[in-house]
Motif scaffolding. Structure first.
Motif, PDB file in Angstrom:
ATOM      1  N   GLY A 226     159.827 100.538 -75.066  1.00 37.89           N
ATOM      2  CA  GLY A 226     159.313  99.184 -75.205  1.00 37.89           C
ATOM      3  C   GLY A 226     160.335  98.083 -75.053  1.00 37.89           C
ATOM      4  N   ALA A 227     161.607  98.422 -74.789  1.00 38.50           N
ATOM      5  CA  ALA A 227     162.644  97.394 -74.683  1.00 38.50           C
ATOM      6  C   ALA A 227     162.456  96.559 -73.418  1.00 38.50           C
ATOM      7  CB  ALA A 227     164.030  98.044 -74.677  1.00 38.50           C
ATOM      8  N   THR A 228     162.773  95.275 -73.511  1.00 35.75           N
ATOM      9  CA  THR A 228     162.822  94.400 -72.343  1.00 35.75           C
ATOM     10  C   THR A 228     164.136  94.650 -71.630  1.00 35.75           C
ATOM     11  OG1 THR A 228     161.504  92.717 -73.470  1.00 35.75           O
ATOM     12  CG2 THR A 228     162.788  92.002 -71.572  1.00 35.75           C
ATOM     13  N   VAL A 229     164.069  95.047 -70.359  1.00 34.94           N
ATOM     14  CA  VAL A 229     165.264  95.463 -69.621  1.00 34.94           C
ATOM     15  C   VAL A 229     165.476  94.555 -68.421  1.00 34.94           C
ATOM     16  CG1 VAL A 229     166.420  97.360 -68.409  1.00 34.94           C
ATOM     17  CG2 VAL A 229     164.905  97.859 -70.343  1.00 34.94           C
ATOM     18  N   PHE A 230     166.695  94.059 -68.276  1.00 35.80           N
ATOM     19  CA  PHE A 230     167.092  93.255 -67.122  1.00 35.80           C
ATOM     20  C   PHE A 230     168.212  93.971 -66.389  1.00 35.80           C
ATOM     21  CE2 PHE A 230     165.515  90.308 -70.347  1.00 35.80           C
ATOM     22  CZ  PHE A 230     164.576  89.576 -69.618  1.00 35.80           C
ATOM     23  N   ASP A 231     168.247  93.803 -65.050  1.00 39.17           N
ATOM     24  CA  ASP A 231     169.308  94.466 -64.290  1.00 39.17           C
ATOM     25  C   ASP A 231     170.392  93.498 -63.838  1.00 39.17           C
ATOM     26  OD1 ASP A 231     168.137  93.078 -62.229  1.00 39.17           O
ATOM     27  OD2 ASP A 231     167.367  94.840 -61.173  1.00 39.17           O
ATOM     28  N   GLY A 232     170.394  92.287 -64.371  1.00 45.34           N
ATOM     29  CA  GLY A 232     171.430  91.326 -64.019  1.00 45.34           C
ATOM     30  C   GLY A 232     171.673  90.323 -65.122  1.00 45.34           C
ATOM     31  N   VAL A 233     172.875  89.747 -65.125  1.00 47.36           N
ATOM     32  CA  VAL A 233     173.256  88.795 -66.156  1.00 47.36           C
ATOM     33  C   VAL A 233     172.468  87.496 -66.030  1.00 47.36           C
ATOM     34  CG1 VAL A 233     175.184  87.428 -67.046  1.00 47.36           C
ATOM     35  CG2 VAL A 233     175.529  89.826 -66.427  1.00 47.36           C
ATOM     36  N   ASP A 234     172.167  87.070 -64.802  1.00 44.54           N
ATOM     37  CA  ASP A 234     171.393  85.833 -64.618  1.00 44.54           C
ATOM     38  C   ASP A 234     170.068  85.900 -65.353  1.00 44.54           C
ATOM     39  OD1 ASP A 234     173.366  84.817 -63.016  1.00 44.54           O
ATOM     40  OD2 ASP A 234     172.366  85.300 -61.130  1.00 44.54           O
ATOM     41  N   GLU A 235     169.366  87.032 -65.176  1.00 48.09           N
ATOM     42  CA  GLU A 235     168.029  87.173 -65.758  1.00 48.09           C
ATOM     43  C   GLU A 235     168.076  87.190 -67.280  1.00 48.09           C
ATOM     44  OE1 GLU A 235     169.320  89.063 -63.453  1.00 48.09           O
ATOM     45  OE2 GLU A 235     168.067  88.820 -61.657  1.00 48.09           O
ATOM     46  N   VAL A 236     169.025  87.938 -67.834  1.00 41.43           N
ATOM     47  CA  VAL A 236     169.061  88.027 -69.296  1.00 41.43           C
ATOM     48  C   VAL A 236     169.533  86.716 -69.903  1.00 41.43           C
ATOM     49  CG1 VAL A 236     171.419  88.917 -69.620  1.00 41.43           C
ATOM     50  CG2 VAL A 236     169.614  89.590 -71.201  1.00 41.43           C
ATOM     51  N   GLU A 237     170.389  85.974 -69.211  1.00 41.89           N
ATOM     52  CA  GLU A 237     170.808  84.666 -69.725  1.00 41.89           C
ATOM     53  C   GLU A 237     169.626  83.708 -69.786  1.00 41.89           C
ATOM     54  OE1 GLU A 237     174.130  81.179 -68.861  1.00 41.89           O
ATOM     55  OE2 GLU A 237     173.462  82.470 -67.228  1.00 41.89           O
ATOM     56  N   ARG A 238     168.805  83.687 -68.741  1.00 38.94           N
ATOM     57  CA  ARG A 238     167.617  82.822 -68.756  1.00 38.94           C
ATOM     58  C   ARG A 238     166.678  83.212 -69.881  1.00 38.94           C
ATOM     59  NH1 ARG A 238     168.232  83.000 -62.976  1.00 38.94           N
ATOM     60  NH2 ARG A 238     166.832  84.792 -62.832  1.00 38.94           N
ATOM     61  N   TRP A 239     166.469  84.521 -70.046  1.00 36.75           N
ATOM     62  CA  TRP A 239     165.579  85.013 -71.110  1.00 36.75           C
ATOM     63  C   TRP A 239     166.102  84.580 -72.468  1.00 36.75           C
ATOM     64  CZ3 TRP A 239     166.956  88.309 -75.108  1.00 36.75           C
ATOM     65  CH2 TRP A 239     165.895  88.764 -75.903  1.00 36.75           C
ATOM     66  N   LEU A 240     167.410  84.753 -72.681  1.00 38.80           N
ATOM     67  CA  LEU A 240     167.980  84.443 -73.980  1.00 38.80           C
ATOM     68  C   LEU A 240     167.870  82.961 -74.311  1.00 38.80           C
ATOM     69  CD1 LEU A 240     169.606  85.312 -76.458  1.00 38.80           C
ATOM     70  CD2 LEU A 240     171.688  84.918 -75.140  1.00 38.80           C
ATOM     71  N   LEU A 241     168.215  82.108 -73.369  1.00 36.33           N
ATOM     72  CA  LEU A 241     168.133  80.673 -73.645  1.00 36.33           C
ATOM     73  C   LEU A 241     166.687  80.236 -73.863  1.00 36.33           C
ATOM     74  CD1 LEU A 241     170.785  79.352 -71.094  1.00 36.33           C
ATOM     75  CD2 LEU A 241     171.041  79.755 -73.557  1.00 36.33           C
ATOM     76  N   ALA A 242     165.748  80.930 -73.220  1.00 37.29           N
ATOM     77  CA  ALA A 242     164.335  80.615 -73.447  1.00 37.29           C
ATOM     78  C   ALA A 242     163.901  80.995 -74.862  1.00 37.29           C
ATOM     79  CB  ALA A 242     163.472  81.302 -72.405  1.00 37.29           C
ATOM     80  N   VAL A 243     164.280  82.198 -75.313  1.00 39.78           N
ATOM     81  CA  VAL A 243     163.837  82.629 -76.635  1.00 39.78           C
ATOM     82  C   VAL A 243     164.549  81.847 -77.745  1.00 39.78           C
ATOM     83  CG1 VAL A 243     163.231  84.947 -75.846  1.00 39.78           C
ATOM     84  CG2 VAL A 243     165.501  84.526 -76.838  1.00 39.78           C
ATOM     85  N   LEU A 244     165.738  81.307 -77.447  1.00 40.67           N
ATOM     86  CA  LEU A 244     166.408  80.490 -78.438  1.00 40.67           C
ATOM     87  C   LEU A 244     165.882  79.056 -78.468  1.00 40.67           C
ATOM     88  CD1 LEU A 244     170.152  81.580 -77.968  1.00 40.67           C
ATOM     89  CD2 LEU A 244     168.568  82.267 -79.780  1.00 40.67           C
ATOM     90  N   GLY A 245     165.117  78.722 -77.411  1.00 44.64           N
ATOM     91  CA  GLY A 245     164.524  77.386 -77.374  1.00 44.64           C
ATOM     92  C   GLY A 245     165.507  76.305 -76.968  1.00 44.64           C
TER      93      GLY A 245
END
Length: 245
Positions: A226-245
């Motif tokens: 069930g983990a959210t998996v990204f294969d690049g730093v760009d994608e996970v950075e966007r996800w993180l900044l989104a969830v942090l608001g």
């Protein structure tokens, strides 16, 4: 807002460097401490374990962590599982960033297996001079295999080792010409690798392909369910900044 990045990979260091300039984000990078002289990321660094999933959950709470990124090595299954369990209990955002695995290319001769033990079992029928490139952990699984080993790792392996072993302490990145020369010098007739992916150590696979050397490729363990998996730093950075608001 404090964020925990797990791992000493190039992806972890890149993400820490990017986030260090983000407003209102404080990064803590956690390294397992298994490499004597690790390449340190930017920002705060802690080294050592947490004491399992429960210990990590408590550490996240005590340190006001708002999200966790698992950027560990693709074979670091234990910490990945602990991180998934701890963030679930703590109700924190959690994602995995993991480089894509290597895939066989025309001219490759891969024997794909799913464990170190399976790789050790396969070796006697494939060659007598083995280049073992799995790092220092897991070398003990090959201790009773009756072949000649060239073992490359950043630090010396611990525990039992093969009776006939040459140890090469080195750290990537590696380039194809050097890898080809190494295979020729040691008359390697089979290579063993974990399917780590990425560019730092892929040159050994190109050299093996060029020289017709078969490769025993060890498949990755599965990511946490069930983990959210990204294969690049760009994608996970966007996800993180989104969830942090």
């Amino acid at each position: 807002m404090r964020v925990l990045i797990l791992g000493g990979t190039s992806e972890a260091r890149s993400l820490a460097a990017r986030l260090s300039g983000a407003p209102d984000v404080e990064v803590v990078s956690s390294l397992a401490g298994r490499v004597r002289d690790p390449r340190l990321p930017e920002g705060e660094v802690r080294i050592g374990g947490f004491g399992g999933a429960t210990g990590l959950r408590d550490w996240l709470r005590d340190n006001a962590i708002r999200a966790v990124i698992d950027a560990t090595h693709p074979f670091a299954a234990r910490i990945s599982g602990n991180a998934a369990a701890a963030t679930t209990e703590a109700a924190l955002p959690f994602a995995v960033v993991q480089r894509p695995p290597w895939s066989p290319r025309p001219g490759d001769n891969w024997v794909e297996v799913d464990s170190l033990e399976a790789a050790a079992t396969a070796l006697p029928g494939l060659g007598r001079r083995v280049f073992l490139t799995i790092g220092r952990q897991g070398v003990d699984r090959f201790a009773t295999v009756d072949v000649d080993f060239l073992v490359r790792a950043i630090d010396p392996p611990e525990g039992p080792t093969p009776a006939r072993m040459t140890l090469l302490l080195d750290r990537g990145p590696f380039e194809v010409g050097r890898e080809s020369a190494l295979l020729r010098e040691h008359r390697i007739d089979v290579l063993v690798s974990k399917n780590s992916g990425g560019d730092l150590t892929v040159a050994k696979l190109t050299a093996a392909r060029d020289l017709g050397v078969p490769v025993v490729m060890i498949g990755r363990p599965p990511n946490p369910l069930g983990a959210t998996v990204f294969d690049g730093v760009d994608e996970v950075e966007r996800w993180l900044l989104a969830v942090l608001g």
